[in-house]
Design an enzyme around this catalytic site. Structure first.
Site, PDB file in Angstrom:
ATOM      1  N   TRP A   1      31.010  33.443  23.184  1.00  0.00           N
ATOM      2  CA  TRP A   1      30.754  34.323  24.325  1.00  0.00           C
ATOM      3  C   TRP A   1      29.813  35.443  23.960  1.00  0.00           C
ATOM      4  O   TRP A   1      28.936  35.822  24.749  1.00  0.00           O
ATOM      5  CB  TRP A   1      32.072  34.844  24.902  1.00  0.00           C
ATOM      6  CG  TRP A   1      32.950  33.701  25.293  1.00  0.00           C
ATOM      7  CD1 TRP A   1      34.101  33.282  24.672  1.00  0.00           C
ATOM      8  CD2 TRP A   1      32.713  32.745  26.352  1.00  0.00           C
ATOM      9  NE1 TRP A   1      34.577  32.145  25.281  1.00  0.00           N
ATOM     10  CE2 TRP A   1      33.758  31.799  26.303  1.00  0.00           C
ATOM     11  CE3 TRP A   1      31.716  32.613  27.322  1.00  0.00           C
ATOM     12  CZ2 TRP A   1      33.833  30.723  27.200  1.00  0.00           C
ATOM     13  CZ3 TRP A   1      31.789  31.549  28.209  1.00  0.00           C
ATOM     14  CH2 TRP A   1      32.835  30.628  28.143  1.00  0.00           C
TER      15      TRP A   1
ATOM     16  N   ASP B   1      33.199  43.080  26.222  1.00  0.00           N
ATOM     17  CA  ASP B   1      33.736  41.954  26.981  1.00  0.00           C
ATOM     18  C   ASP B   1      35.193  41.799  26.562  1.00  0.00           C
ATOM     19  O   ASP B   1      35.485  41.346  25.452  1.00  0.00           O
ATOM     20  CB  ASP B   1      32.938  40.690  26.645  1.00  0.00           C
ATOM     21  CG  ASP B   1      33.485  39.453  27.350  1.00  0.00           C
ATOM     22  OD1 ASP B   1      34.514  39.556  28.044  1.00  0.00           O
ATOM     23  OD2 ASP B   1      32.874  38.369  27.193  1.00  0.00           O
TER      24      ASP B   1
ATOM     25  N   LYS C   1      42.328  35.216  32.640  1.00  0.00           N
ATOM     26  CA  LYS C   1      43.108  35.037  31.421  1.00  0.00           C
ATOM     27  C   LYS C   1      44.359  35.907  31.444  1.00  0.00           C
ATOM     28  O   LYS C   1      45.472  35.395  31.390  1.00  0.00           O
ATOM     29  CB  LYS C   1      42.236  35.307  30.204  1.00  0.00           C
ATOM     30  CG  LYS C   1      41.136  34.239  30.100  1.00  0.00           C
ATOM     31  CD  LYS C   1      40.047  34.541  29.123  1.00  0.00           C
ATOM     32  CE  LYS C   1      38.879  33.591  29.279  1.00  0.00           C
ATOM     33  NZ  LYS C   1      39.133  32.207  28.898  1.00  0.00           N
TER      34      LYS C   1
END
Lengths: 362, 362
Positions: B104, B173, B197
């Site tokens: 990511w 993030d 999540k």
């Protein structure tokens, strides 16, 4: 299931078919025997694969799409499409035509201008407060595309038939009448629709894009803003808005299997609209705001003799379980949004209420 | 409510707290007496105003945010933030630091590079397959910001403490560990987290942004990509993803009122992680893939002696109602994602299963 439900005339988010809501509710803790909620299953699972592929297949059948079209589920609503369309489909050497029929069309135009794209506003109904759809428009023969807004929620107008623009492909914001009536897709290069009016909850935007439009995407725009990113990954480049896609799937199933397709939906929608417009046309109390030839089958906008009466109307309606009848905050007045999921029975009950209200206050 | 439910170890979309799902289910046809589903109420209604404002208030309390921070609910996931952050916060004359700790972070870096922004990768753990969090990093004294990925779902690593970068603000993030533990927000200029999540369904991204970062937004980027657009309209410039925001509100309520805040959540999460890491550390059968000092409390990644055994493990686990244990398709192996909503009881049952499986196959 004896929950109290109102007659929902919201402009969006709006009514959803009751059987769809019931199915979501019933399976919410255990989707298809997975032992998980639809909100908890992986987007890479067979459960979600079945959902998204069935949603796409049903949209393809309902609109009779051939293989040159792809169906995408994106985020950011129609508002993000206002930017994505010129960013993807309009090179610096080309120009596109835009028709201005109200608030949303104006926003699409302003966004293309903000991005310093060459566009031409070839027609506008701003001269009379956007109460009509322009006719006899001189489209540019070499336009990269012609952008229209098929239905205008705020002013209650709708293109009765789509224009023959000769040159470039049509690009249409169909947020507020998508799947409400059949139409010939062939002249369209791109169709987009925020789900929250006719086909689902807020947070998903359906984009139908033709192969030739996909070939225009430049390299240096953000990955998430490229149609090619999503087209090459079946809308799963990143985690899609799964719950929204699932709801759309169920609404498409309802459209196909309960309603029986877009011809039937159109016939019902015309009955619903006629029911309310008939009340207005027989009355001097209720005044429609749109020209007769441009009236929307989705958003019926009208005024009462005074703002006080409008306020009273909305309040009494609410007390009688009719929700969402207040006009958009930018224009005032009253509005009944009668999207697919608003039943003919609800509309008829509203028509009766309107007649009674006029009798008492007219 | 005796629905069959599995032990959900999905990496995202992932488990949600059962009481939250039950509340959504129970009120799904009639939200707060409105006579409408939460998916049918207007985003301009008092019902939704209460939802979004309560969600924001709870996030503010849980993270102890002062008035310099704003909480936004955006669409497009973390993937769109990879573009929005440099577009909004990095002028052409400045440079930003990025730390590369896996898939990511790499995507965030590539997106900034695609947009031709000046960035510097000041550290990377790619040399050992991203199995650790780099230490002793030389940050640029004049960095416009320092971008990190707090937890790495695929490789199972997590920053144990956030770095002191001296100069520019941290941008993080936090998609996969947001709200899993308390932390000091002060060094952060911007925090973003895809909801799917730890805090909600797919289709909403929470962004927490500080006033000074909001002042950097240039004029000529798309309206929907400007943080200022959403900050000035309380995330309602256009129709927000209402159902997602509503679910987040309920998860935040559960965090505050049932769990008792982030300190308690952290204690539970540490117990859960210890439970699985203890099994691995006492075994030569299960091999953790992350360095000990960088182990994630959210995603426990491990290998078995062979790919065949891994396949058998995942299959037998599934037959015993443990879902989502297959590693990410890009790396293979096994992974147990133990976000907030996965219970200690589920984790203990999995630990027992792992011990039994080793006994039979080790």
């Amino acid at each position: 299931m004896s929950e109290k439900r109102i007659h929902n005339f919201n402009a969006g988010p709006a009514a959803l078919p009751l059987p769809v809501l019931q199915e979501i509710q019933e399976s919410f803790l255990n989707f298809k025997g997975s032992g998980m909620s639809i909100t908890e299953v992986s987007h890479r699972s067979k459960w979600f694969d079945d959902v998204i592929n069935d949603a796409i297949a049903r949209i393809r059948r309902l609109l009779k799409l051939d293989d040159t079209y792809q169906v995408l589920f994106l985020q950011g609503g129609a508002s993000l499409q206002f930017a994505m369309i010129p960013m993807n489909c309009l090179t610096d050497s080309d120009s596109a035509d835009y028709v201005n029929t109200g608030t949303w069309a104006t926003k699409a135009i302003q966004e293309a201008q903000l991005l310093e794209k060459n566009i031409k506003v070839v027609a506008s109904s701003e001269d009379r407060g956007f109460c009509y759809i322009p006719e006899n428009i001189a489209y540019s023969p070499k336009a990269a595309y012609v952008h229209i807004t098929s239905n205008n929620t705020i002013k209650g107008t709708q293109w009765p038939v789509y224009p023959d623009v000769k040159g470039g492909p049509l690009v249409a914001d169909m947020s507020s009448d998508f799947m409400s009536r059949p139409f010939d897709v062939k002249p369209f290069g791109l169709i987009y629709a925020g789900a929250q009016k006719n086909i689902g909850p807020a947070g998903v935007c359906v984009v139908i894009i033709r192969d030739d439009m996909l070939k225009r995407t430049p390299k240096n725009i953000p990955t998430m803003l490229k149609y090619t990113t999503h087209a090459s990954k079946n809308s799963m480049y990143n985690t899609p808005p799964c719950f929204g896609v699932y709801t759309i799937q169920l609404v498409m199933k309802w459209l196909e299997e309960t309603i029986g397709g877009l011809e039937n939906m159109d016939a019902i929608n015309r009955k619903k609209a006629k029911c309310l417009y008939d009340v207005m046309d027989k009355s001097r109390f209720y005044q429609g705001t749109a020209d007769l030839s441009s009236r929307s089958l989705m958003n019926v906008t009208f005024r009462l003799p005074s703002e006080d009466l409008e306020k009273q109307f909305v309040q009494e309606a609410l007390a009688n379980d009719f929700g969402g009848l207040k006009g958009h905050r930018s224009v005032g007045g009253c509005r009944a949004s009668i999207y697919n999921a608003t039943t003919l029975a609800s509309v008829q009950t509203l028509a009766d209420f309107m007649i009674t209200f006029e009798r008492k206050n007219g």
